[in-house]
Design an enzyme around this catalytic site. Structure first.
Site, PDB file in Angstrom:
ATOM      1  CD  GLU A   1      -7.664   3.460  -4.049  1.00  0.00           C
ATOM      2  OE1 GLU A   1      -8.606   3.392  -3.341  1.00  0.00           O
ATOM      3  OE2 GLU A   1      -6.103   2.656  -4.192  1.00  0.00           O
TER       4      GLU A   1
HETATM    5 ZN   LIG Z   1      -8.710  -1.462  -2.389  1.00  0.00          ZN
END
Ligand SMILES: [Zn+2]
Length: 376
Positions: A340
């Site tokens: 992320e």
């Molecule tokens: Zn995602």
């Protein structure tokens, strides 16, 4: 009546994505009938206007010239400081494949609900392979920029035999190739970037979204969250109603985009999967691995954490996410790491102001994962 020359100028004007290329050696330029009209010297600059039947179309003395792109190289092709659209990315991957047939290959691995192509591009001649994918979640489309910028820089360095971010690129990728899938969810990305009027499934999407805010969309064009549609113990993922995110679909692997990635993975023996998302500067890696794989996968995650500074999410022991990476871990018994890339952006895309920071943290991750895979 338009002359031939006027026609070729019309072709020139229609170029949407201007690209500058350089001649690798003296190379011929042809007209549209294949008759040689001149040649370019090594190092000379050309402006690519498009690709036609495998040839590059360049501007040559005021008309369209046709060239073999394998005789050219690029320096900087992708502009990652703004959103990379479906149309731009699908053009760029074709250009890379034409420029460097000796160490890349392009494969269309499937189509989205609305018929947009899903491409995979290999960089490197290594027999071992890893997978790096992005933009399964529509609004997280900055991940496409990360992957396209990796392709841009790694292919340049490979061709020029230079190092990048401390890696000998050619040696690394000739041991373990990287297959890049820059945009798994092209319909969703197009909706977020270009709005509802760019979609064929307009009415259905309007019904599902129940809001005029399409920037928040994560799903595909029929409201299925593709990262809940994989068999990462799909049966444990709770059913919700169709909406812009989180709906797991009527059946496991019900969606063409998820089927495409599954089939592609099953045709290969990837040593790892780096799956790019954009929410929270964290790394997910755990899905009930046995103890040997647990150590191996955590070690790779720690390497990525050291370079990116992203936090490692400890084992949560929650069964069933439906995510592609969790399915990869279970089915391939290999590391599947969800990266992320940015601070949590709320219900929308990551701001471009984060780009430089994101790129600096992630630019070497493809090479890092390739090198790690070479040892096993
Ligand atoms: Zn995602």
């Amino acid at each position: 009546m338009p002359t031939k020359k006027a026609n070729s100028l019309a072709t020139l004007k229609s170029a949407i994505y201007p690209i500058t290329l350089y001649a690798e050696k003296t190379s011929a330029v042809y007209d549209q009938n294949g008759i040689k009209i001149g040649s370019l010297n090594k190092g000379q600059t050309v402006h690519l206007k498009g690709i036609s039947k495998g040839h590059g179309i360049i501007e040559y003395l005021g008309q369209s010239g046709y060239v073999d792109l394998a005789n050219y190289y690029h320096k900087n092709l992708v502009n990652p400081t703004k959103s990379v659209t479906y149309k731009a990315y699908s053009y760029y991957v074709k250009v890379f494949a034409k420029l460097y047939p000796e160490f890349t290959s392009l494969e269309k691995i499937g189509e989205s609900v609305e018929g947009r192509a899903i491409y995979a591009l290999r960089v490197g001649n290594g027999k071992k392979e890893i997978l790096v994918d992005a933009a399964i979640h529509a609004r997280e489309h900055m991940t496409t920029n990360v992957v396209m910028e990796m392709i841009d820089n790694y292919s340049y360095s490979y061709n020029k035999k230079t190092s990048f971010a401390g890696y000998n690129v050619r040696q690394t990728l000739d041991t373990t190739s990287i297959w890049f899938v820059p945009m798994i969810n092209p319909d969703g990305v197009t909706l977020v970037q270009n709005g509802i009027n760019s979609m064929a499934n307009k009415n259905l999407i309007k019904q599902i979204n129940k809001s005029s805010n399409y920037k928040r969309w994560k799903a595909n064009a029929r409201g299925v969250d593709l990262n809940r549609n994989f068999d990462g113990e799909w049966k444990y993922v709770p059913f919700t109603s169709k909406t812009y995110k989180g709906y797991k679909g009527p059946r496991v692997f019900s969606e063409p985009e998820a089927q495409a990635l599954k089939a592609f993975v099953e045709r290969h023996k990837f040593k790892s999967d780096i799956s790019y998302h954009s929410s929270g500067q964290i790394l997910y890696w755990f899905n009930f691995q046995n103890s040997a794989n647990y150590k191996r996968d955590l070690a790779l995650t720690r390497q990525i954490s050291r370079v990116t500074g992203y936090s490692i999410i400890p084992p949560l022991y929650v069964r069933g996410s439906g995510s592609s990476a969790d399915w990869f871990i279970m089915s391939q018994k290999k590391p599947g790491i969800t990266v992320e890339i940015a601070p949590y952006a709320g219900e929308g895309p990551v701001s471009h102001k984060h780009w430089n920071n994101v790129w600096n943290k992630n630019k070497s991750i493809g090479l890092l994962a390739s090198k790690e895979a070479s040892k096993r």
